[in-house]
Design a protein around this motif. Sequence first.
Motif, PDB file in Angstrom:
ATOM      1  N   HIS A  48      -0.657   3.397  -8.980  1.00 15.48           N
ATOM      2  CA  HIS A  48       0.183   2.495  -8.026  1.00 15.48           C
ATOM      3  C   HIS A  48      -0.062   2.969  -6.637  1.00 15.48           C
ATOM      4  CE1 HIS A  48       3.686   0.108  -7.195  1.00 15.48           C
ATOM      5  NE2 HIS A  48       4.136   1.087  -6.380  1.00 15.48           N
ATOM      6  N   LEU A  49      -0.120   4.302  -6.325  1.00 12.45           N
ATOM      7  CA  LEU A  49      -0.463   4.662  -5.199  1.00 12.45           C
ATOM      8  C   LEU A  49      -1.859   4.187  -4.390  1.00 12.45           C
ATOM      9  CD1 LEU A  49       0.710   8.339  -5.392  1.00 12.45           C
ATOM     10  CD2 LEU A  49       1.649   6.771  -3.849  1.00 12.45           C
ATOM     11  N   ALA A  50      -2.918   4.236  -5.272  1.00 14.96           N
ATOM     12  CA  ALA A  50      -4.145   3.764  -4.906  1.00 14.96           C
ATOM     13  C   ALA A  50      -4.314   2.094  -4.575  1.00 14.96           C
ATOM     14  CB  ALA A  50      -5.208   4.042  -5.959  1.00 14.96           C
ATOM     15  N   SER A  51      -3.393   1.338  -5.531  1.00  8.88           N
ATOM     16  CA  SER A  51      -3.193   0.107  -5.128  1.00  8.88           C
ATOM     17  C   SER A  51      -2.382  -0.066  -3.764  1.00  8.88           C
ATOM     18  CB  SER A  51      -2.388  -0.636  -6.448  1.00  8.88           C
ATOM     19  OG  SER A  51      -2.183  -1.896  -5.841  1.00  8.88           O
ATOM     20  N   PHE A  52      -1.295   0.797  -3.775  1.00  9.71           N
ATOM     21  CA  PHE A  52      -0.479   0.426  -2.594  1.00  9.71           C
ATOM     22  C   PHE A  52      -1.106   0.775  -1.281  1.00  9.71           C
ATOM     23  CE2 PHE A  52       2.351   2.525   0.816  1.00  9.71           C
ATOM     24  CZ  PHE A  52       3.155   1.475   0.943  1.00  9.71           C
ATOM     25  N   PHE A  53      -1.924   2.062  -1.208  1.00 10.95           N
ATOM     26  CA  PHE A  53      -2.750   2.431  -0.023  1.00 10.95           C
ATOM     27  C   PHE A  53      -4.046   1.571  -0.037  1.00 10.95           C
ATOM     28  CE2 PHE A  53      -0.194   6.322  -0.440  1.00 10.95           C
ATOM     29  CZ  PHE A  53       0.362   6.123   0.812  1.00 10.95           C
ATOM     30  N   ASP A  54      -4.266   0.880  -1.011  1.00  7.56           N
ATOM     31  CA  ASP A  54      -5.667  -0.017  -0.906  1.00  7.56           C
ATOM     32  C   ASP A  54      -6.810   0.939  -0.736  1.00  7.56           C
ATOM     33  OD1 ASP A  54      -7.295  -2.393  -1.167  1.00  7.56           O
ATOM     34  OD2 ASP A  54      -7.144  -2.638   0.984  1.00  7.56           O
ATOM     35  N   VAL A  55      -6.874   1.946  -1.785  1.00 12.96           N
ATOM     36  CA  VAL A  55      -7.931   2.838  -1.901  1.00 12.96           C
ATOM     37  C   VAL A  55      -8.315   3.024  -3.188  1.00 12.96           C
ATOM     38  CG1 VAL A  55      -7.092   3.977   0.247  1.00 12.96           C
ATOM     39  CG2 VAL A  55      -6.470   4.888  -2.063  1.00 12.96           C
TER      40      VAL A  55
END
Length: 97
Positions: A48-55
Amino acid sequence: MLANRIKELRKLLNLSQRELAELLKVSQQTIASWETHRSEPSYDMMLHLASFFDVTLDDLLGRHDSQGASQPNNSHDLQQFLLDNQGLLTYGGAELT
């Protein structure tokens, strides 16, 4: 490395811990714990964090070429590729001619 990366990405977006927590629907204490190495997010939360930060997950985890992150090798020799794959190329399951 994950703790530093979360903090770095949060600051790049000019978000406070509280603002990030609200967006992720977790407590501000959770964000603080992640950023100070007291705990780590679950695998699902890392996605979810990777998706949120687009990384990518590798980027979120701070993995770079020198640290063993897998990078696609885009420098294939076409002739060698065709030899390795017996000259067969497909697209969407259909053979290309």
